[in-house]
Design a protein around this motif. Structure first.
Motif, mmCIF file in Angstrom:
data_model
loop_
_atom_site.group_PDB
_atom_site.id
_atom_site.type_symbol
_atom_site.label_atom_id
_atom_site.label_comp_id
_atom_site.label_asym_id
_atom_site.label_seq_id
_atom_site.Cartn_x
_atom_site.Cartn_y
_atom_site.Cartn_z
ATOM 1 N N LEU A 152 0.838 -1.199 0.000
ATOM 2 C CA LEU A 152 0.000 0.000 0.000
ATOM 3 C C LEU A 152 0.873 1.248 0.000
ATOM 4 O O LEU A 152 0.591 2.231 -0.673
ATOM 5 C CB LEU A 152 -0.897 -0.040 1.238
ATOM 6 N N ARG A 153 1.949 1.188 0.762
ATOM 7 C CA ARG A 153 2.850 2.341 0.863
ATOM 8 C C ARG A 153 3.431 2.665 -0.519
ATOM 9 O O ARG A 153 3.502 3.823 -0.911
ATOM 10 C CB ARG A 153 3.970 2.019 1.862
ATOM 11 N N CYS A 154 3.818 1.632 -1.241
ATOM 12 C CA CYS A 154 4.350 1.869 -2.583
ATOM 13 C C CYS A 154 3.264 2.393 -3.514
ATOM 14 O O CYS A 154 3.500 3.306 -4.293
ATOM 15 C CB CYS A 154 4.937 0.589 -3.151
ATOM 16 N N ALA A 155 2.079 1.807 -3.421
ATOM 17 C CA ALA A 155 0.990 2.242 -4.293
ATOM 18 C C ALA A 155 0.704 3.732 -4.096
ATOM 19 O O ALA A 155 0.469 4.463 -5.047
ATOM 20 C CB ALA A 155 -0.265 1.422 -4.010
ATOM 21 N N GLN A 156 0.763 4.173 -2.856
ATOM 22 C CA GLN A 156 0.484 5.579 -2.565
ATOM 23 C C GLN A 156 1.494 6.498 -3.246
ATOM 24 O O GLN A 156 1.185 7.626 -3.591
ATOM 25 C CB GLN A 156 0.546 5.834 -1.051
ATOM 26 N N GLN A 157 2.714 6.002 -3.402
ATOM 27 C CA GLN A 157 3.731 6.839 -4.033
ATOM 28 C C GLN A 157 3.581 6.869 -5.543
ATOM 29 O O GLN A 157 4.109 7.747 -6.206
ATOM 30 C CB GLN A 157 5.130 6.315 -3.690
ATOM 31 N N LEU A 158 2.887 5.885 -6.070
ATOM 32 C CA LEU A 158 2.835 5.767 -7.520
ATOM 33 C C LEU A 158 1.533 6.262 -8.132
ATOM 34 O O LEU A 158 1.468 6.503 -9.319
ATOM 35 C CB LEU A 158 3.037 4.301 -7.932
ATOM 36 N N CYS A 159 0.512 6.397 -7.323
ATOM 37 C CA CYS A 159 -0.790 6.723 -7.885
ATOM 38 C C CYS A 159 -1.530 7.677 -6.950
ATOM 39 O O CYS A 159 -1.520 7.475 -5.735
ATOM 40 C CB CYS A 159 -1.592 5.437 -8.082
ATOM 41 N N PRO A 160 -2.161 8.722 -7.512
ATOM 42 C CA PRO A 160 -2.753 9.743 -6.641
ATOM 43 C C PRO A 160 -4.029 9.295 -5.937
ATOM 44 O O PRO A 160 -4.327 9.765 -4.856
ATOM 45 C CB PRO A 160 -3.041 10.893 -7.594
ATOM 46 N N ASN A 161 -4.786 8.422 -6.554
ATOM 47 C CA ASN A 161 -6.058 8.020 -5.953
ATOM 48 C C ASN A 161 -6.007 6.559 -5.539
ATOM 49 O O ASN A 161 -6.159 5.671 -6.362
ATOM 50 C CB ASN A 161 -7.206 8.191 -6.957
ATOM 51 N N VAL A 162 -5.759 6.309 -4.263
ATOM 52 C CA VAL A 162 -5.749 4.933 -3.788
ATOM 53 C C VAL A 162 -6.847 4.806 -2.742
ATOM 54 O O VAL A 162 -6.920 5.619 -1.823
ATOM 55 C CB VAL A 162 -4.400 4.562 -3.145
ATOM 56 N N VAL A 163 -7.684 3.816 -2.901
ATOM 57 C CA VAL A 163 -8.731 3.625 -1.902
ATOM 58 C C VAL A 163 -8.673 2.197 -1.378
ATOM 59 O O VAL A 163 -8.342 1.269 -2.109
ATOM 60 C CB VAL A 163 -10.123 3.955 -2.480
ATOM 61 N N SER A 164 -8.932 2.034 -0.086
ATOM 62 C CA SER A 164 -8.883 0.717 0.526
ATOM 63 C C SER A 164 -10.295 0.158 0.663
ATOM 64 O O SER A 164 -11.185 0.874 1.096
ATOM 65 C CB SER A 164 -8.272 0.805 1.917
ATOM 66 N N VAL A 165 -10.459 -1.092 0.296
ATOM 67 C CA VAL A 165 -11.757 -1.729 0.495
ATOM 68 C C VAL A 165 -11.581 -3.041 1.257
ATOM 69 O O VAL A 165 -10.533 -3.671 1.205
ATOM 70 C CB VAL A 165 -12.490 -2.020 -0.837
ATOM 71 N N LEU A 166 -12.627 -3.392 1.984
ATOM 72 C CA LEU A 166 -12.623 -4.620 2.767
ATOM 73 C C LEU A 166 -13.788 -5.469 2.283
ATOM 74 O O LEU A 166 -14.937 -5.052 2.379
ATOM 75 C CB LEU A 166 -12.809 -4.258 4.236
ATOM 76 N N THR A 167 -13.493 -6.665 1.739
ATOM 77 C CA THR A 167 -14.559 -7.482 1.168
ATOM 78 C C THR A 167 -15.044 -8.545 2.157
ATOM 79 O O THR A 167 -14.476 -8.705 3.230
ATOM 80 C CB THR A 167 -14.054 -8.188 -0.101
ATOM 81 N N LYS A 168 -16.067 -9.270 1.740
ATOM 82 C CA LYS A 168 -16.609 -10.420 2.482
ATOM 83 C C LYS A 168 -17.191 -10.046 3.843
ATOM 84 O O LYS A 168 -17.094 -10.827 4.797
ATOM 85 C CB LYS A 168 -15.541 -11.504 2.656
ATOM 86 N N ILE A 169 -17.767 -8.871 3.970
ATOM 87 C CA ILE A 169 -18.289 -8.481 5.282
ATOM 88 C C ILE A 169 -19.560 -9.234 5.655
ATOM 89 O O ILE A 169 -19.981 -9.198 6.810
ATOM 90 C CB ILE A 169 -18.552 -6.964 5.379
ATOM 91 N N ASP A 170 -20.171 -9.914 4.689
ATOM 92 C CA ASP A 170 -21.345 -10.711 5.051
ATOM 93 C C ASP A 170 -20.937 -11.932 5.866
ATOM 94 O O ASP A 170 -21.688 -12.446 6.676
ATOM 95 C CB ASP A 170 -22.089 -11.158 3.785
ATOM 96 N N PHE A 171 -19.699 -12.406 5.635
ATOM 97 C CA PHE A 171 -19.312 -13.701 6.185
ATOM 98 C C PHE A 171 -18.625 -13.609 7.537
ATOM 99 O O PHE A 171 -18.671 -14.533 8.329
ATOM 100 C CB PHE A 171 -18.393 -14.415 5.177
#
Lengths: 504, 620
Positions: free
Chosen positions: B200-219
């Motif tokens: 994530l740290r690297c992604a933040q340096q390479l791209c201006p719009n980074v969003v975090s998502v958390l999947t499988k919240i039903d389970f």
């Protein structure tokens, strides 16, 4: 040489070495190891963070003694062993161990660590009366790959402790993996490579843990997990690290062994409610505990049940009742336990680890002795080493284990078909005569003997064949001796585990 | 920071901007300004060929493919509980649902073969043995979904297990430099691991719009706890702590039974809104800013040109004065486009600085890696730590490359800003002479507008931009799927293991347990050394290429602006001279004509001023 003989000889050697090294850190350490030869086998549960290690531990000992949580939770290496009462000690890095109280809540008896600075703690030991722990001590470790690096470090230090450190190591390891991961393999390789930890494929079992979460919410999760585990077993990298991979749904197992009547009643109500109502409630974990659910069940009970069984466990239980496969709490508990894969794992631990406990422990002890003599090239080292060599050479089990490892790691290269035969004969899937020969256990002794003689002939010829490679000839030599021991065993008590370690 | 568009002003809307551009093009044609026509038409094209790539990344089996399917409410990306996605899949808008398999090596022409969408499952997984001569590179799918209609392209990527050390990591990182936004996927089964946060740290340096998502919240009943813990991790790392909590089954179920509340509960409507408002919105804002600047600059030039012709006709007494000023402006504009101009010198000097800084930075970073490796090797037996070391070295060099790239990019931005400032100062001289100060003609803006504001918006027109946006789908997929060394902003490293094998022979370290420790150490150090040398060589080449591209882009951008000014001044002089020669009758008629044209241009300029965002320069 039987096991007691082996144990005595290793003990005598360690004690002599300990005397020779008196005054160094190794003096005491070797003495401890010598005394430890009689202790139960130590099995460590290792793996990445959140792999479900504490949950599996609770399931294995049949009681909730390790704290579990949605977040990262286990932060101290903890030893669980059989004892007369519930007692727990904290061993600080410096200073004397001190006892800590237990906090008891419904269904749980967990050491109370409030006010304890875990960074200063080396390990914790917990004792309680448990039938499951008489044969082995189980060690729970914090996960690797944690964001709190300190926690990971503690595990790594324990599992791969290096020279001079006063850390005791495990005799065998259950390595928990979720879906296979580059870091998993890396980690496994890392501690496999460290001579001292003596972890070899023969004393490591892979567990595909949290099997109920494979495919998040699919009803056939456990079947899928079985398929995946089988794939892993055929993966060369995995094969070189662990004996086998088993899927286990730890949460399901843990809850199954403690399933209560009121929980069964709850599942029963869900199973008998109108389908549209139950399916709405089982849509998601949130919906299951939501207020105003269509089936009237106490909210507190719903929360408790989802915490214990998970959505998968609830769905499975309801389906089992709906299909008439179970009709009572005890049936359901059995069915869930069976499906969780825990009984298979227990059998495997017994057949793979417990049966070989003495050899495994002796191996760890002798490896430590090597380290000690490398660190302190004392005058008597030469003589001590010679005795060590004698034990190694005189114990056929060592040769078998080494060959098994070499086959697994690919150091000895043979054809696939041949390798499977070799591994079976060496006791990779069970050490009794029938399993080693790959025949039905009820086979008549005479037929077994005939079978052994065929094998003996096969390996004898291979060992002497000028066409075979050096590796293969050496391997065949080990197998020839294995067959000889098997033959003796068929004359005595067919069906019993075979100690092939007769002195030659 | 790259074009973060911190102040998110409302989007004017493509249609209106395209209309204004169309009217401006007509005016430029009327004045025979082919150069301005070309610039404005290029702007107009940007509004139609407007794509926006969103990369979906994360570790194995976190639900990346399910996320895309749930977002679009159709089954486009193959989902399997066991088999993981092995090839990038690109999903974009199309009136009809259809798909293609793209074959071919990175450096060759690719071949697109239409495939049945039902076959996608088979194709994307590893089950089909690849033909090495004809490897499957990526899959492309078009679906008729409104969310995609405005140019949104979703890219499903193979999982990066083990973060930066994973074999796929470098390729994915490189693709990130071309993406407009990144959705980082983790699931509710556990909090972030160290590997995930590193990535994530690297992604933040390479791209201006980074969003975090958390999947499988039903389970997972405890998903709220995990969200809280993850937010804490994000906050401590200094990132935006927004986490979208998602459930694909709830989304599909909600849409199937038409239950809006359930859909809301799935979290997907919020993610769609983010994609539209933030990702597409930012993209639109950037394009609009660039268009606004082009409009202002072009219209102002046309206005000056008309005013220059009108001058002698309206006030013949000041003709001499006017011509003198225009002559002076011409001299200045010649200086501006000549090699001795200050902006040119600044660019030359700073380009040289950058090259040596970048080399120095690279050497420094790699030396640190080497030092750590040597320390490890001299205190342990290489045979024991070998596997870890390979993994560690690969992760380290990947991280080093990302930081290095980040550093270089920031430096390039500074240089660009400096050059822009000098260009603006220089061109102010031209503008000052062109500002004719006529009482009856309200002056609007000056000529330097396009250049000064470059810092925040002009990058869209510069090559710099290749960093962000203007990426083709082909290059993004190519980058994810390959190790081949094609031109990219971040070099793609070969996993350390592969190179070690080349140096030592793979078995050497393991098999040589019985040989001397010292030999083993020197072999290991040799392998590490040669890996790092290789890395440095590759990185140096990539950085030099990057800098050259940046240099060329800056030069050609400002050169074009300088040429425009020059044409403006020359045309104004010609127009003024033409006006002087006219007789009274002809002059009066022309005066009327020009006054009308001027009013029209000024009215258009006023509309632009009122409606389009004016960006205040960050450095002035």
């Amino acid at each position: 040489m039987d096991d007691v003989d082996l144990r005595d000889r290793v003990r005598a050697l360690l004690l002599d070495a300990s005397d020779a090294l008196a005054g160094t850190a190794w003096g005491d350490r070797l003495e401890d190891l010598a005394n430890g030869l009689d202790r139960p086998l130590r099995v460590a549960i290792a793996g990445r963070v959140k792999a479900g290690k504490s949950t599996l531990l609770n399931a294995l000992v049949g009681e909730r003694v390790a704290a579990t949580d949605a977040g990262e939770c286990t932060r101290i290496v903890t030893w669980y062993s059989d004892g007369v009462a519930y007692r727990a000690w904290i061993h600080p890095r410096e200073g004397e161990p001190r006892q800590v109280p237990f906090s008891r809540t419904e269904g749980e008896t967990i050491p109370d660590l409030t006010g304890i600075d875990v960074d200063q703690v080396d390990r914790m030991t917990v004792e309680f009366p448990s039938r499951q722990l008489t044969a082995m001590t189980v060690i729970d470790t914090p996960g690797m790959g944690s964001l709190s690096t300190d926690v990971s470090d503690r595990s790594f230090r324990f599992l791969t402790s290096s020279e001079g450190e006063e850390t005791e190591t495990a005799d065998a390891v259950l390595y928990l993996m979720r879906h296979l991961h580059a870091t998993d393999v890396n980690f496994l390789e890392a501690f496999h490579d460290t001579e001292f930890s003596a972890t070899m494929p023969v004393n490591a079992i892979g567990v595909l843990s949290r099997a109920d979460e494979v495919g998040a919410g699919r009803t056939d999760s456990l079947d899928l997990a079985r398929r995946i585990a089988l794939d892993y077993e055929h993966d060369d990298r995995v094969r070189s690290l662990v004996q086998t991979v088993l899927p286990v749904a730890g949460l399901l197992a843990e809850s199954a062994v403690t399933l209560r009547q009121d929980e069964y009643a709850l599942f029963d109500r869900l199973a008998n409610a109108p389908l549209e109502h139950s399916s709405e409630m089982l849509l998601s974990a949130d919906r299951f505990v939501a207020e105003g659910a269509p089936i009237e069940i106490d909210a507190e009970a719903r929360r408790a049940v989802i915490g214990r069984f998970g959505l998968f466990g609830i769905r499975l239980s309801v389906a089992l009742i709906q299909h008439g496969l179970v009709g009572a709490a005890a049936d359901l508990a059995d069915e869930l336990l069976e499906r969780s894969g825990l009984p298979d794992l227990r059998d495997l631990i017994l057949s793979h680890f417990a049966d070989r406990a003495d050899v495994l422990k002796a191996r760890v002890a002798l490896a430590a002795l090597d380290q000690a003599l490398n660190a302190h090239p004392i005058q008597s080292a030469e003589q001590l080493r010679r005795r060590e060599e004698e034990i190694r050479a005189g114990t056929h089990d060592f040769a078998e284990l080494r060959l098994l490892d070499d086959l697994r790691c690919g150091k000895v290269r043979v054809a696939e078909r041949e390798r499977m035969d070799m591994e079976r004969l060496l006791g990779a899937s069970g050490r009794d005569v029938a399993t080693r020969l790959g025949v039905d256990p009820h086979t008549a002794p005479a037929a077994m003997q005939a079978r052994v003689l065929t094998e003996l002939d096969r390996w004898q010829r291979t060992a002497e064949s000028p066409m075979a490679s050096g590796d293969l000839r050496r391997a065949a030599e080990v197998l020839r001796r294995t067959c000889e021991a098997l033959y003796v065993a068929t004359l005595e008590t067919p069906g019993a585990p075979v100690e092939t370690g007769g002195r030659t | 920071v790259i074009d973060t568009v911190a102040d998110r002003d409302p989007v004017v809307g493509s249609d209106r901007v395209v209309e204004l551009l169309g009217r401006a093009i007509e005016e430029a044609k009327g004045q025979d300004r082919a150069d301005l026509v070309e610039r404005l038409e290029r702007e107009r094209d940007r509004h139609s060929e407007h794509t926006c790539h969103v990369l979906v990344v994360g570790e194995f089996k976190k639900g990346k493919s399910s996320l895309i399917n749930a977002l679009l409410n159709c089954r486009v990306c193959p989902v399997d509980a066991d088999v993981a996605t092995a090839h990038p899949t690109l999903v974009r808008f199309g009136e009809q649902a259809q798909g293609w398999a793209v074959y071919g090596h990175e450096d060759e022409d690719t071949e697109r073969e239409p495939i049945d969408l039902d076959d996608l499952q088979e194709r994307a997984s590893d089950h089909v043995q690849a033909d090495p001569e004809h490897p499957l590179r990526s899959l492309e799918v078009e679906v008729p979904r409104n969310l995609l209609r405005r140019g949104l392209v979703l890219v499903d990527t193979p999982g990066v297990g083990g973060g930066l050390g994973a074999a796929h990591a470098a390729a994915t990182l490189r693709a990130l430099t071309l993406a407009d936004a990144v959705i980082f996927v983790s699931d509710a089964s556990q909090e972030y691991t160290a590997a995930e946060l590193d990535f994530l740290r690297c992604a933040q340096q390479l791209c201006p719009n980074v969003v975090s998502v958390l999947t499988k919240i039903d389970f997972f009943p405890e998903w709220r706890r995990i969200v809280d813990i993850d937010r804490g991790h994000l906050e401590r790392a200094g990132f935006d702590p927004t986490v979208f909590a998602l459930s694909a089954p709830l989304r599909h179920h909600g849409l199937r039974v038409g239950d809006a509340k359930l859909d809301e509960e799935s979290g997907y409507p919020a993610l769609s809104a983010w994609l539209v408002d933030t990702v597409l919105g930012d993209r639109d804002r950037l394009v609009e800013r660039s268009s606004a600047a082009a409009l202002r600059s072009s219209l102002a030039q046309i206005e000056r040109q008309l005013a220059a012709e009108r001058g002698p006709l309206a006030d013949p007494g000041r003709t001499r004065q006017l011509v003198e000023r225009l002559e002076r402006a011409k001299e200045r504009s010649e200086e501006l486009r000549g090699g001795a101009a200050r902006w040119q010198q600044t660019l030359n000097d700073r380009y040289g600085d950058m090259i040596s800084n970048v080399d120095l930075d690279l050497a420094k970073r790699l030396r640190a890696v080497r030092k750590d490796a040597v320390e490890t090797l001299s205190s342990t037996d290489p045979a024991d730590v070998w596997n870890e070391l390979e993994h560690w070295l690969y992760a380290q060099t990947n991280e080093t490359m990302v930081s290095h790239y980040h550093q270089m990019q920031q430096e390039a931005e500074q240089v660009a800003a400096e050059v822009a400032r000098h260009f603006a100062d220089d061109s102010d001289g031209v503008a000052a002479e062109l500002d004719l100060g006529e009482a009856d003609v309200p002056t609007t803006g000056n000529l330097s507008v396009g250049a000064v504001n470059f810092e925040k918006m002009g990058r869209g027109e510069l090559g710099l931009v290749a960093i962000r946006g203007s990426a083709s789908s082909m290059s993004i997929c190519g980058m994810i799927g390959t190790f081949a060394a094609v031109a990219g902003w971040v070099p793609v490293l070969t996993p350390a293991a592969a190179l070690f094998a080349a140096v030592l022979g793979r078995k050497a370290i393991k098999a040589a347990r019985e040989t001397e420790l010292r030999t083993r150490r020197s072999d290991a150090m040799r392998a590490v050394g040669s890996y790092l040398e290789e890395t440095e060589l590759l990185a140096r080449k990539t950085s030099k290429d990057n800098l050259r591209r940046i240099n060329q882009a800056l030069r050609s951008y400002f050169q074009q602006r300088a040429e425009e000014f020059h044409v403006s001044v020359t045309e104004s002089l010609t127009a003024a001279a033409r006006a002087v020669k006219m007789d009274k009758e002809e002059g009066d008629a022309r005066l009327q004509e020009i006054t009308a044209e001027l009013q029209r241009v000024q009215a258009l300029l006023a509309e632009v001023e009122a409606e389009l965002p004016r960006v205040t320069p960050a450095i002035r």
